[in-house]
Design a protein around this motif. Structure first.
Motif, PDB file in Angstrom:
ATOM      1  N   GLY A 164       0.791  -1.232   0.000  1.00  0.00           N
ATOM      2  CA  GLY A 164       0.000   0.000   0.000  1.00  0.00           C
ATOM      3  C   GLY A 164       0.817   1.273   0.000  1.00  0.00           C
ATOM      4  N   SER A 165       0.190   2.329   0.528  1.00  0.00           N
ATOM      5  CA  SER A 165       0.725   3.680   0.417  1.00  0.00           C
ATOM      6  C   SER A 165       2.067   3.846   1.114  1.00  0.00           C
ATOM      7  CB  SER A 165      -0.298   4.656   0.999  1.00  0.00           C
ATOM      8  OG  SER A 165       0.338   5.771   1.551  1.00  0.00           O
ATOM      9  N   ILE A 166       3.017   4.490   0.409  1.00  0.00           N
ATOM     10  CA  ILE A 166       4.345   4.748   0.962  1.00  0.00           C
ATOM     11  C   ILE A 166       4.255   5.719   2.138  1.00  0.00           C
ATOM     12  CG2 ILE A 166       6.566   5.833   0.475  1.00  0.00           C
ATOM     13  CD1 ILE A 166       6.567   3.482  -1.075  1.00  0.00           C
ATOM     14  N   VAL A 167       3.408   6.741   1.972  1.00  0.00           N
ATOM     15  CA  VAL A 167       3.315   7.758   3.019  1.00  0.00           C
ATOM     16  C   VAL A 167       2.815   7.129   4.313  1.00  0.00           C
ATOM     17  CG1 VAL A 167       2.355  10.006   3.620  1.00  0.00           C
ATOM     18  CG2 VAL A 167       2.832   9.466   1.239  1.00  0.00           C
ATOM     19  N   LYS A 168       1.813   6.260   4.182  1.00  0.00           N
ATOM     20  CA  LYS A 168       1.292   5.594   5.375  1.00  0.00           C
ATOM     21  C   LYS A 168       2.362   4.709   6.010  1.00  0.00           C
ATOM     22  CE  LYS A 168      -3.600   5.357   4.262  1.00  0.00           C
ATOM     23  NZ  LYS A 168      -4.621   4.469   3.707  1.00  0.00           N
ATOM     24  N   ALA A 169       3.117   3.997   5.180  1.00  0.00           N
ATOM     25  CA  ALA A 169       4.160   3.122   5.718  1.00  0.00           C
ATOM     26  C   ALA A 169       5.213   3.955   6.443  1.00  0.00           C
ATOM     27  CB  ALA A 169       4.794   2.300   4.600  1.00  0.00           C
ATOM     28  N   LEU A 170       5.562   5.117   5.883  1.00  0.00           N
ATOM     29  CA  LEU A 170       6.517   6.008   6.547  1.00  0.00           C
ATOM     30  C   LEU A 170       5.969   6.446   7.898  1.00  0.00           C
ATOM     31  CD1 LEU A 170       7.852   8.388   3.732  1.00  0.00           C
ATOM     32  CD2 LEU A 170       9.210   6.975   5.263  1.00  0.00           C
TER      33      LEU A 170
ATOM     34  N   GLY B  11      -4.987   9.480   8.836  1.00  0.00           N
ATOM     35  CA  GLY B  11      -4.286  10.766   8.905  1.00  0.00           C
ATOM     36  C   GLY B  11      -4.530  11.464  10.227  1.00  0.00           C
ATOM     37  N   LEU B  12      -5.809  11.539  10.615  1.00  0.00           N
ATOM     38  CA  LEU B  12      -6.137  12.233  11.866  1.00  0.00           C
ATOM     39  C   LEU B  12      -5.556  11.503  13.070  1.00  0.00           C
ATOM     40  CD1 LEU B  12      -9.801  13.356  11.148  1.00  0.00           C
ATOM     41  CD2 LEU B  12      -7.695  14.705  11.028  1.00  0.00           C
ATOM     42  N   LEU B  13      -5.566  10.166  13.010  1.00  0.00           N
ATOM     43  CA  LEU B  13      -4.989   9.384  14.103  1.00  0.00           C
ATOM     44  C   LEU B  13      -3.496   9.678  14.244  1.00  0.00           C
ATOM     45  CD1 LEU B  13      -5.724   7.161  16.170  1.00  0.00           C
ATOM     46  CD2 LEU B  13      -5.001   5.479  14.497  1.00  0.00           C
ATOM     47  N   LEU B  52       3.387  13.768   7.968  1.00  0.00           N
ATOM     48  CA  LEU B  52       2.947  12.593   7.215  1.00  0.00           C
ATOM     49  C   LEU B  52       1.444  12.376   7.406  1.00  0.00           C
ATOM     50  CD1 LEU B  52       5.906  10.170   8.003  1.00  0.00           C
ATOM     51  CD2 LEU B  52       5.364  11.143   5.780  1.00  0.00           C
ATOM     52  N   GLY B  53       0.981  12.567   8.656  1.00  0.00           N
ATOM     53  CA  GLY B  53      -0.445  12.435   8.943  1.00  0.00           C
ATOM     54  C   GLY B  53      -1.260  13.423   8.121  1.00  0.00           C
ATOM     55  N   LYS B  59      -4.842  13.666   1.353  1.00  0.00           N
ATOM     56  CA  LYS B  59      -5.014  12.760   0.217  1.00  0.00           C
ATOM     57  C   LYS B  59      -6.425  12.164   0.228  1.00  0.00           C
ATOM     58  CE  LYS B  59      -3.193   8.669  -1.713  1.00  0.00           C
ATOM     59  NZ  LYS B  59      -3.292   7.437  -0.968  1.00  0.00           N
ATOM     60  N   ALA B  60      -7.005  12.071   1.432  1.00  0.00           N
ATOM     61  CA  ALA B  60      -8.346  11.482   1.557  1.00  0.00           C
ATOM     62  C   ALA B  60      -9.355  12.213   0.685  1.00  0.00           C
ATOM     63  CB  ALA B  60      -8.787  11.525   3.021  1.00  0.00           C
TER      64      ALA B  60
END
Lengths: 501, 160
Positions: A164-170, B11-13, B52-53, B59-60
């Motif tokens: 999945g998403s790179i940003v989320k993994a970071l 993101g919010l979390l 990052l969040g 992006k959502a």
């Protein structure tokens, strides 16, 4: 020759009756959970880690390692027989393996997987034995700046290889790092982020985090849709391959072993990548690529060898540098620390019997797997019929007992529930948990080396780019990040991971 | 305006957790570049996590809203109370009763549970756990806790 002497010491250690026994228990348990869907090696090792504390360190680590590669192996059995990969790394095996099973050649597919894995295991054991000492020598020259950059590279690679998403993994890595920092600051002794709980002054219990995020969250996810598993009952067919089949699988097994050994060293789940890479290679160089997907034995032998070789060489960074390349290795490091062994390049010098014993035990374990699995396949298939509503209360009870037995501390159990729900929410939001666990283990080390490097350089942050080795590692890390963020690669990467699911 | 709920939640979390850690880090000594204090690295990480969040949350709004999500509320509740019950009762009830209790409760996380099935699983699994952990591994956890034994009850009665 040093290598022979070292291997001799390894055999001496690995072949004591007690170590063979626990190696056997390890691979047996590993195969079991590899066959059972819904529980993976990370959760199992986390669950059983407390129990191994009563064993000597080498025996404990041999057993935990056995669970790990046993699970890789068990996963392929279900992939072939019921088209249901027990572990994500055997997803590729299901493509051609299941087609072979449908044509009544399940026996051949299983044998190809078993023999390929065994060969790969032998090859990878040798690779580790040859590569580990020089790598350890290099690692001993590492200063704090190099260590920091190396861990940075490791974390970035784990991000690149996450789903999945790179940003989320970071974000998951950073979250893990932060959670790892909870507890007493090593330099000043002040408690940080403990919210006033004395129980948190030693940090959040690592096993509680792992069990919560991997074990409990996985149960919750499986409860979303409970359905009966369908177990096919095709005859398995002749098991042992003939000369023709052996000739057919020799090439794929060799290439798979080489590819897997190489990619396994990558942090962050290289062995999963290895099986995909091997499948792609075999299909591309085959004279009859149209057979792939319809039951090509090369499509089973290659990826299975790659997967197994990769699972083993992923021990290299853990054993030589003390840096985990995947969540299971993070758990092994946790086990070492609890056993009072400081992971890092000194392990090979200080504990040669442990170091070489583990390496040789992998070969022994692979041999046990072949002996254990081929005749017992019928039993494993029957195990698939164990309903999930028996399985998850068992997982829950074992985890709870295991965690309580570490410190006799009720607080750790509350932490399991907290991390269970956190893990579930994050997984529901399509954030993969593996980078978080890696970050959690590396957090304190990363900070320690950062601060030490800054003290040595008298507050000059350029130290990370003026030392050549550190600079090279950082450039590599940035390179990896840039590559995965390139639009063309990003699309392709998405495709690979979608296929895997 | 629609937003992808998964991205927004994640993101919010992340931002919320980053804020908590930043708050904690600001209460610590940040130190100097030469001698970084206990607050410095966590503050840096909180900043990165917040950024990052924010990226995930923004992006959502560019991703299509996902389909409905099924959440097994009953399962979540019954599984998550397991470790908590275990932590609260292990000293008092002892291993036997505690394990039986959490197994019995957790079996009902499955929507296909019936009384008899639950009973069978509870008895079987509890027996198995006692065999493995008490007899096999000899864990130093009391089998029958003071809440259940006569002596404990007496002590409870007289001692308060």
């Amino acid at each position: 020759m040093d290598l022979l002497l070292n291997l001799g010491l390894g055999f001496e250690t690995a072949l004591t009756p007690i170590n063979i026994l626990y190696c056997f228990i390890g691979v047996l348990l590993g195969t079991l959970i590899g066959v059972l869907p819904g529980i993976g090696p990370t959760a199992t090792i986390a669950m059983l880690l407390p129990i191994t504390l009563s064993l000597s360190p080498v025996t404990a680590l041999i057993m935990l390692a056995g669970i790990y590669y046993g699970a890789q192996y068990g996963g392929s059995t279900t992939a072939i027989l019921v088209n249901m990969p027990g572990e994500s790394s055997s997803a590729v095996t299901a493509i051609d393996g299941y087609q072979m099973a449908r044509r009544g050649q399940a026996g051949h597919a299983l044998a190809a997987a078993a023999l390929g894995s065994f060969f790969a295991g032998t090859g990878a054991t040798l690779v580790i034995a040859v590569l580990a000492p020089p790598l350890t020598d290099v690692a001993l020259k590492f200063g704090p700046a190099e260590y920091f950059s190396l861990m940075f590279l490791g974390l970035i690679t784990s991000v690149a290889l996450a789903h999945g998403s790179i940003v989320k993994a970071l974000a998951m890595v950073v979250l893990g790092l932060l959670l790892g920092l909870v507890g007493t600051d090593i330099y000043t002794g002040t408690p940080r982020f403990t919210l006033g709980f004395i129980e948190l002054s030693d940090g959040i219990n690592f096993v509680a985090v792992a069990v919560g995020i991997f074990g409990i969250a996985e149960i919750l996810r499986n409860l979303e849709n409970e359905h009966e598993r369908e177990v096919g009952t095709q005859p398995i067919g002749r098991l042992m391959p003939g000369k023709a089949e052996l000739k057919q699988i020799a090439g794929p097994v060799l290439r798979g072993t080489a590819l897997g050994s190489l990619l396994g060293v990558l942090p962050g789940g290289g062995h999963i990548l290895a099986s995909f890479a091997s499948y792609t290679v075999e299909k591309r160089i085959s004279k009859t690529p149209e057979r792939f997907g319809k039951g090509a034995i090369e499509g089973v032998a290659g990826p299975e060898s790659a997967n197994n070789a990769g699972a083993q060489t992923s021990f290299i960074p853990m054993l030589t540098l003390g840096i985990p390349s995947n969540p299971v290795m993070a758990l092994m490091i946790g086990a070492m620390i609890i056993q009072g062994i400081a992971p890092g390049p000194n392990v090979a010098a200080d504990e040669p019997a442990l170091f070489w014993g583990i390496i040789v035990s992998m070969w022994v374990g692979n041999l046990l797997l072949v002996i254990l699995n081929l005749p017992l396949i019928g039993l494993w298939v029957r195990l698939l019929k164990v309903p999930y509503f028996v399985l998850f209360p068992a997982i829950l009870a074992f985890s709870a007992i295991g965690i309580y037995s570490i410190n006799s501390n009720a607080f750790d159990l509350f932490a399991v529930s907290v991390f269970g729900i956190l893990g579930y929410v994050l997984v529901k939001c399509e954030c993969e948990p593996a980078p978080l666990l890696l970050g959690f283990v590396l957090g304190p080390m990363l900070e320690e080396h950062l601060r030490r490097a800054m003290i040595i350089s008298r507050g000059d942050p350029t130290v990370f780019v003026t030392r050549p080795l550190s600079l090279a590692l950082l450039i590599l890390a940035v390179g990896v990040l840039v590559v995965v963020l390139l639009p063309a690669i990003a699309r392709k990467r998405e495709k690979v991971f979608i296929e895997e699911d | 305006m629609t937003a992808n709920r998964k991205d927004l939640t994640a993101g919010l979390l992340f931002i919320a957790i980053a804020a908590l850690f930043a708050l904690g880090a600001l209460g610590q000594d940040l130190g100097t570049p030469r001698k970084l204090g206990p607050g410095a690295f966590p503050l840096l990480l909180s900043g990165i996590l917040a950024l990052l969040g924010a990226a995930v949350a923004l992006k959502a709004f560019r991703t299509p809203a996902g389909g409905p999500v099924t959440i097994p509320w009953r399962g979540i509740l019954l599984i998550l109370v397991g470790p908590i019950i275990f932590g609260l009762t292990i000293r008092g009830l002892g291993l036997l009763a505690t394990v039986a209790l959490i197994v019995a409760v957790s079996t009902y996380a499955s929507r296909r549970m019936s009384l008899w099935l639950s009973l069978a699983i509870t008895i079987g699994l509890t027996a198995f756990c006692m065999l493995v952990f008490h007899l096999g591994l000899g864990l130093p956890i009391r089998l029958i806790g003071p809440w259940l034994s006569g002596a404990g009850l007496a002590a409870f009665g007289s001692g308060g």
